[in-house]
Scaffold this motif. Structure first.
Motif, mmCIF file in Angstrom:
data_model
loop_
_atom_site.group_PDB
_atom_site.id
_atom_site.type_symbol
_atom_site.label_atom_id
_atom_site.label_comp_id
_atom_site.label_asym_id
_atom_site.label_seq_id
_atom_site.Cartn_x
_atom_site.Cartn_y
_atom_site.Cartn_z
ATOM 1 N N VAL A 105 -0.180 -1.722 -5.361
ATOM 2 C CA VAL A 105 1.027 -2.089 -6.106
ATOM 3 C C VAL A 105 1.726 -3.183 -5.327
ATOM 4 C CG1 VAL A 105 3.253 -1.296 -7.006
ATOM 5 C CG2 VAL A 105 1.276 0.223 -7.075
ATOM 6 N N THR A 106 2.088 -4.261 -6.034
ATOM 7 C CA THR A 106 2.768 -5.390 -5.396
ATOM 8 C C THR A 106 4.050 -5.712 -6.134
ATOM 9 O OG1 THR A 106 1.502 -6.958 -6.728
ATOM 10 C CG2 THR A 106 0.639 -6.438 -4.541
ATOM 11 N N SER A 107 4.964 -6.308 -5.402
ATOM 12 C CA SER A 107 6.236 -6.770 -5.948
ATOM 13 C C SER A 107 6.383 -8.237 -5.559
ATOM 14 C CB SER A 107 7.379 -5.948 -5.346
ATOM 15 O OG SER A 107 8.616 -6.488 -5.725
ATOM 16 N N PRO A 108 6.652 -9.124 -6.538
ATOM 17 C CA PRO A 108 6.745 -10.558 -6.226
ATOM 18 C C PRO A 108 8.085 -10.919 -5.587
ATOM 19 C CG PRO A 108 7.143 -10.219 -8.541
ATOM 20 C CD PRO A 108 6.810 -8.869 -7.966
ATOM 21 N N GLU A 109 8.204 -12.179 -5.185
ATOM 22 C CA GLU A 109 9.466 -12.699 -4.649
ATOM 23 C C GLU A 109 10.552 -12.561 -5.703
ATOM 24 O OE1 GLU A 109 10.150 -13.863 -1.635
ATOM 25 O OE2 GLU A 109 8.140 -13.713 -0.875
ATOM 26 N N PRO A 110 11.777 -12.377 -5.422
ATOM 27 C CA PRO A 110 12.460 -12.464 -4.141
ATOM 28 C C PRO A 110 12.463 -11.144 -3.378
ATOM 29 C CG PRO A 110 14.090 -12.197 -5.844
ATOM 30 C CD PRO A 110 12.749 -12.258 -6.529
ATOM 31 N N ASN A 111 11.819 -10.105 -3.932
ATOM 32 C CA ASN A 111 11.748 -8.817 -3.258
ATOM 33 C C ASN A 111 10.284 -8.459 -3.024
ATOM 34 O OD1 ASN A 111 14.172 -8.482 -5.500
ATOM 35 N ND2 ASN A 111 14.735 -7.805 -3.462
ATOM 36 N N PRO A 112 9.648 -9.119 -2.057
ATOM 37 C CA PRO A 112 8.216 -8.871 -1.866
ATOM 38 C C PRO A 112 7.959 -7.475 -1.312
ATOM 39 C CG PRO A 112 9.060 -10.240 -0.098
ATOM 40 C CD PRO A 112 10.180 -10.072 -1.092
ATOM 41 N N GLY A 113 6.891 -6.911 -1.779
ATOM 42 C CA GLY A 113 6.478 -5.598 -1.281
ATOM 43 C C GLY A 113 5.037 -5.356 -1.668
ATOM 44 N N LYS A 114 4.364 -4.495 -0.913
ATOM 45 C CA LYS A 114 2.957 -4.231 -1.169
ATOM 46 C C LYS A 114 2.632 -2.846 -0.620
ATOM 47 C CE LYS A 114 -1.532 -6.391 -0.347
ATOM 48 N NZ LYS A 114 -2.186 -7.526 0.297
ATOM 49 N N ALA A 115 1.912 -2.057 -1.399
ATOM 50 C CA ALA A 115 1.503 -0.727 -0.938
ATOM 51 C C ALA A 115 0.151 -0.391 -1.540
ATOM 52 C CB ALA A 115 2.527 0.321 -1.333
ATOM 53 N N GLU A 116 -0.652 0.306 -0.753
ATOM 54 C CA GLU A 116 -1.973 0.728 -1.217
ATOM 55 C C GLU A 116 -2.109 2.216 -0.942
ATOM 56 O OE1 GLU A 116 -6.576 -0.117 -0.025
ATOM 57 O OE2 GLU A 116 -5.218 -1.839 -0.101
ATOM 58 N N ALA A 117 -2.710 2.927 -1.900
ATOM 59 C CA ALA A 117 -2.905 4.366 -1.743
ATOM 60 C C ALA A 117 -4.162 4.789 -2.485
ATOM 61 C CB ALA A 117 -1.701 5.128 -2.279
ATOM 62 N N THR A 118 -4.759 5.881 -2.016
ATOM 63 C CA THR A 118 -5.897 6.477 -2.712
ATOM 64 C C THR A 118 -5.358 7.607 -3.574
ATOM 65 O OG1 THR A 118 -7.356 5.925 -0.889
ATOM 66 C CG2 THR A 118 -8.112 7.627 -2.420
ATOM 67 N N VAL A 119 -5.713 7.567 -4.843
ATOM 68 C CA VAL A 119 -5.186 8.525 -5.818
ATOM 69 C C VAL A 119 -6.356 9.255 -6.464
ATOM 70 C CG1 VAL A 119 -3.946 8.733 -7.997
ATOM 71 C CG2 VAL A 119 -3.161 7.119 -6.275
ATOM 72 N N GLU A 120 -6.243 10.556 -6.585
ATOM 73 C CA GLU A 120 -7.236 11.362 -7.289
ATOM 74 C C GLU A 120 -6.688 11.631 -8.684
ATOM 75 O OE1 GLU A 120 -10.825 13.061 -7.749
ATOM 76 O OE2 GLU A 120 -10.172 12.268 -5.834
ATOM 77 N N SER A 121 -7.299 10.977 -9.663
ATOM 78 C CA SER A 121 -6.850 11.100 -11.054
ATOM 79 C C SER A 121 -7.576 12.265 -11.716
ATOM 80 C CB SER A 121 -7.149 9.788 -11.777
ATOM 81 O OG SER A 121 -6.799 9.887 -13.125
ATOM 82 N N LYS A 122 -6.831 13.050 -12.489
ATOM 83 C CA LYS A 122 -7.394 14.237 -13.137
ATOM 84 C C LYS A 122 -7.028 14.234 -14.609
ATOM 85 C CE LYS A 122 -6.635 16.840 -8.928
ATOM 86 N NZ LYS A 122 -5.870 17.892 -8.299
ATOM 87 N N VAL A 123 -7.791 14.983 -15.389
ATOM 88 C CA VAL A 123 -7.471 15.146 -16.802
ATOM 89 C C VAL A 123 -6.160 15.912 -16.891
ATOM 90 C CG1 VAL A 123 -8.224 16.195 -18.971
ATOM 91 C CG2 VAL A 123 -9.891 15.151 -17.436
#
Length: 177
Positions: A105-123
């Motif tokens: 997930v990223t956020s553009p300027e003027p509020n930059p941010g970035k995060a990465e995570a491993t997610v286990e998706s389920k029904v």
């Protein structure tokens, strides 16, 4: 006269201070911290805060989700929408299929941010079935609450009749029928 004028000036000053708009908190800007997590089903939830820990209260923060899954599956870019859970929460809706995903997930300027995570998706799980309604009782089957109420009412009426007849006989002279 001097005391009255001092009192009036003090009241006027307090009134003006009460009407004075509050000074806004320091405006936040700059980088944001993003916390990414699965929503328990096939979506992603993100919490966005400023570096000082305050939630991002700006509903125009544009967060973008990209995800890669097992077997070369890919999702994105998907723009995340503000969620109703409160300030600083964003949600993707149901965009993933069941399995393990690496979400960025990223956020553009003027509020930059970035995060990465491993997610286990389920029904998504469905709600449990509603319990069956209890079968209605037949009048001759147990549950005689109304019988106890009727018996109690009869006892009260009998006691009132007995008490009124005793009083009537107690007032009658002994020689008269």
């Amino acid at each position: 006269m001097g005391r009255l004028r001092t009192l009036l000036v003090a009241l006027a000053a307090v009134s003006l201070l009460a009407l004075w708009p509050a000074v806004p908190a320091a405006a936040h800007s700059g980088p944001v911290v993003l916390d990414v997590a699965g929503d328990g089903a096939t979506g992603v939830t993100v919490r966005a805060t400023y570096k000082d820990g305050h939630p991002v209260d700006d509903r125009v923060l544009r967060l973008v989700l990209n995800a890669t899954g097992e077997g070369g599956r890919a999702v994105g870019p998907v723009q995340l929408n503000p969620a109703n859970e409160g300030q600083g929460f964003y949600t993707s809706g149901a965009v993933l299929t069941p399995g393990r995903w690496t979400v960025l997930v990223t956020s553009p300027e003027p509020n930059p941010g970035k995060a990465e995570a491993t997610v286990e998706s389920k029904v998504a799980q469905s709600a449990p079935a509603a319990p069956a309604a209890a079968a209605p009782r037949r009048p001759d089957e147990g549950g005689g609450t109304w019988r106890w109420l009727a018996a109690g009412a009869l006892l009260v009426v009998a006691a009132l009749v007995l008490a009124s007849t005793r009083r009537r006989f107690a007032r009658t002279p002994a020689g008269r029928p």
